[in-house]
Scaffold this motif. Sequence first.
Motif, mmCIF file in Angstrom:
data_model
loop_
_atom_site.group_PDB
_atom_site.id
_atom_site.type_symbol
_atom_site.label_atom_id
_atom_site.label_comp_id
_atom_site.label_asym_id
_atom_site.label_seq_id
_atom_site.Cartn_x
_atom_site.Cartn_y
_atom_site.Cartn_z
ATOM 1 N N ALA A 193 20.355 -3.559 -6.991
ATOM 2 C CA ALA A 193 19.788 -4.856 -6.641
ATOM 3 C C ALA A 193 18.278 -4.825 -6.856
ATOM 4 O O ALA A 193 17.646 -3.775 -6.801
ATOM 5 C CB ALA A 193 20.102 -5.183 -5.185
ATOM 6 N N PHE A 194 17.695 -6.009 -7.123
ATOM 7 C CA PHE A 194 16.244 -6.065 -7.278
ATOM 8 C C PHE A 194 15.728 -7.394 -6.753
ATOM 9 O O PHE A 194 16.478 -8.374 -6.638
ATOM 10 C CB PHE A 194 15.829 -5.879 -8.743
ATOM 11 N N ALA A 195 14.450 -7.435 -6.449
ATOM 12 C CA ALA A 195 13.796 -8.674 -6.018
ATOM 13 C C ALA A 195 12.325 -8.613 -6.415
ATOM 14 O O ALA A 195 11.622 -7.683 -6.036
ATOM 15 C CB ALA A 195 13.935 -8.879 -4.521
ATOM 16 N N THR A 196 11.895 -9.574 -7.195
ATOM 17 C CA THR A 196 10.492 -9.711 -7.576
ATOM 18 C C THR A 196 9.829 -10.735 -6.660
ATOM 19 O O THR A 196 10.432 -11.774 -6.345
ATOM 20 C CB THR A 196 10.374 -10.167 -9.046
ATOM 21 N N ASP A 197 8.630 -10.460 -6.229
ATOM 22 C CA ASP A 197 7.889 -11.358 -5.342
ATOM 23 C C ASP A 197 7.830 -12.759 -5.957
ATOM 24 O O ASP A 197 7.406 -12.920 -7.102
ATOM 25 C CB ASP A 197 6.467 -10.818 -5.150
ATOM 26 N N PRO A 198 8.272 -13.798 -5.228
ATOM 27 C CA PRO A 198 8.226 -15.155 -5.793
ATOM 28 C C PRO A 198 6.814 -15.639 -6.093
ATOM 29 O O PRO A 198 6.641 -16.604 -6.846
ATOM 30 C CB PRO A 198 8.890 -16.016 -4.706
ATOM 31 N N ASP A 199 5.809 -14.983 -5.524
ATOM 32 C CA ASP A 199 4.417 -15.350 -5.798
ATOM 33 C C ASP A 199 3.823 -14.564 -6.965
ATOM 34 O O ASP A 199 2.633 -14.724 -7.276
ATOM 35 C CB ASP A 199 3.558 -15.123 -4.553
ATOM 36 N N ASP A 238 34.669 -2.691 -5.178
ATOM 37 C CA ASP A 238 33.509 -3.259 -5.868
ATOM 38 C C ASP A 238 32.425 -3.487 -4.826
ATOM 39 O O ASP A 238 32.666 -4.104 -3.786
ATOM 40 C CB ASP A 238 33.891 -4.580 -6.542
ATOM 41 N N ARG A 239 31.213 -3.006 -5.115
ATOM 42 C CA ARG A 239 30.081 -3.148 -4.198
ATOM 43 C C ARG A 239 29.001 -3.992 -4.855
ATOM 44 O O ARG A 239 28.600 -3.731 -5.997
ATOM 45 C CB ARG A 239 29.496 -1.770 -3.855
ATOM 46 N N ARG A 240 28.524 -5.021 -4.148
ATOM 47 C CA ARG A 240 27.405 -5.855 -4.594
ATOM 48 C C ARG A 240 26.267 -5.707 -3.582
ATOM 49 O O ARG A 240 26.223 -6.394 -2.557
ATOM 50 C CB ARG A 240 27.836 -7.311 -4.717
ATOM 51 N N PRO A 241 25.343 -4.780 -3.836
ATOM 52 C CA PRO A 241 24.304 -4.473 -2.852
ATOM 53 C C PRO A 241 23.119 -5.429 -2.927
ATOM 54 O O PRO A 241 22.942 -6.164 -3.909
ATOM 55 C CB PRO A 241 23.864 -3.070 -3.275
ATOM 56 N N VAL A 242 22.318 -5.407 -1.887
ATOM 57 C CA VAL A 242 21.031 -6.095 -1.867
ATOM 58 C C VAL A 242 19.950 -5.053 -1.597
ATOM 59 O O VAL A 242 20.227 -3.970 -1.081
ATOM 60 C CB VAL A 242 21.005 -7.206 -0.795
ATOM 61 N N PRO A 243 18.692 -5.360 -1.973
ATOM 62 C CA PRO A 243 17.621 -4.395 -1.703
ATOM 63 C C PRO A 243 17.498 -4.136 -0.208
ATOM 64 O O PRO A 243 17.762 -5.033 0.606
ATOM 65 C CB PRO A 243 16.371 -5.116 -2.238
ATOM 66 N N PRO A 244 17.126 -2.921 0.189
ATOM 67 C CA PRO A 244 16.681 -1.804 -0.645
ATOM 68 C C PRO A 244 17.753 -0.743 -0.863
ATOM 69 O O PRO A 244 17.439 0.388 -1.169
ATOM 70 C CB PRO A 244 15.529 -1.231 0.180
ATOM 71 N N GLU A 245 19.028 -1.097 -0.702
ATOM 72 C CA GLU A 245 20.095 -0.102 -0.790
ATOM 73 C C GLU A 245 20.119 0.589 -2.148
ATOM 74 O O GLU A 245 19.929 -0.046 -3.186
ATOM 75 C CB GLU A 245 21.448 -0.771 -0.550
ATOM 76 N N THR A 246 20.376 1.883 -2.139
ATOM 77 C CA THR A 246 20.563 2.654 -3.355
ATOM 78 C C THR A 246 22.013 3.132 -3.420
ATOM 79 O O THR A 246 22.688 3.224 -2.388
ATOM 80 C CB THR A 246 19.640 3.879 -3.406
ATOM 81 N N PRO A 247 22.518 3.440 -4.616
ATOM 82 C CA PRO A 247 23.893 3.941 -4.715
ATOM 83 C C PRO A 247 24.134 5.188 -3.872
ATOM 84 O O PRO A 247 25.186 5.316 -3.234
ATOM 85 C CB PRO A 247 24.047 4.237 -6.211
#
Length: 393
Positions: A311-317, A267-276
């Motif tokens: 994984a994704f991350a939206t700018d907190p601002d 099982d893989r739980r990636p963080v940005p910016p990794e792609t499969p």
Amino acid sequence: MTMSFDTLGFHERAVRTESHESVEGMRDLLVETLEEAGADPVVDEAGNTLATRTGEGYEAGDVAKTSSDEGDHLVLNTHIDTVPPHVPFAEREGGEVVEGRGACDAKGPLAALVDAFLSAGVRGGNRLTLAITPDEETVQTGAAHLAGTLDADGFVVGEPTGLDVCNAARGQYEGTVTVTGIAAHAAAPESGANAVRAMAPILQAMETYDERGAQSASDGASGDSREPRARGPDEHESLGRPTLTPTVIDGGEVSNQVPEECVLTFDRRPVPPETPEEFESGLAAHLSEWVPSGMDLDVSLSPRETPFLAAFATDPDDPLVEALAAASGGEVRPFGAATEASYFAEHAPTVVFGPGDLADDEGAVAHSEREYVRREEVQAAARAVRDAVDGLL
């Protein structure tokens, strides 16, 4: 446009409606509720239930299409399916708490988003769409279809976050590591190549896969313990480091034979910016250094009908994050599980938000036999989304 909607009554009916094997009953309830409110919902080819409105009222027809000159377009999304088994509806604490399958994942968020969709203010050519998917807990075909057809400027994805605004989440993908050796009689093990034995160094190598970049960062960090350690290339500022977990191992046929093949599931739980794709090739290259001579190695991600949850991350601002955080009073933080928000975040700012919790001090809540949500949180979530939409649209 505003209307009176019985948020808690709808939530109770939803929790009482089984949706762990089929979503037909739950979809019928949702469509009926929207029609009674005056909306004109449609069910698309992927089983998504969609409705849209502007300052002029509800729209009929193809709600997926919008153009940049028609104003801003915000989408409220969650799902109507639940995991098995069904847990019957119940109340406790004088009715303040609702228990049952889907109470928080995700019929609490659903009730809040339906409320906001029906009651929030929408000005002029701005658009608000309710897009409810049928299979988030399994293969996510509904969300994958929406991500390719729904043009939007922002997405609010309903999941249990305790009224916090989650602007990031790890992804999730699965796969296998297969080592192939040579079968032989166990009385003469040297005549074969033992694939099970070869998996031992592979397991150790998997534990070091994500330490490559982190070690280099640690080597360059200051020796002063008061200063934060520099992040490695594989570490995200809010999500931390990815995880790689061996989960199943299978090898050998009979007790007196050197096993030819051994398969490890991970099982893989990636963080940005990794792609499969990057992960699959990177892990194969890393593990190939640990395979004994004369053996073959294969690293493969598991086949899927839909893309893996990245994984994704939206700018907190981002204005969407700020508006919802101001309306809810919740913290801005990462979500604790992979979610369909992954698909939408590729196209527009995306946040995960809703009443209830994945887990509490006693253990698991969502997906457990004790799944519950506080009714006041469902109402608070509805108010927060409504207020955020009022400000944005």
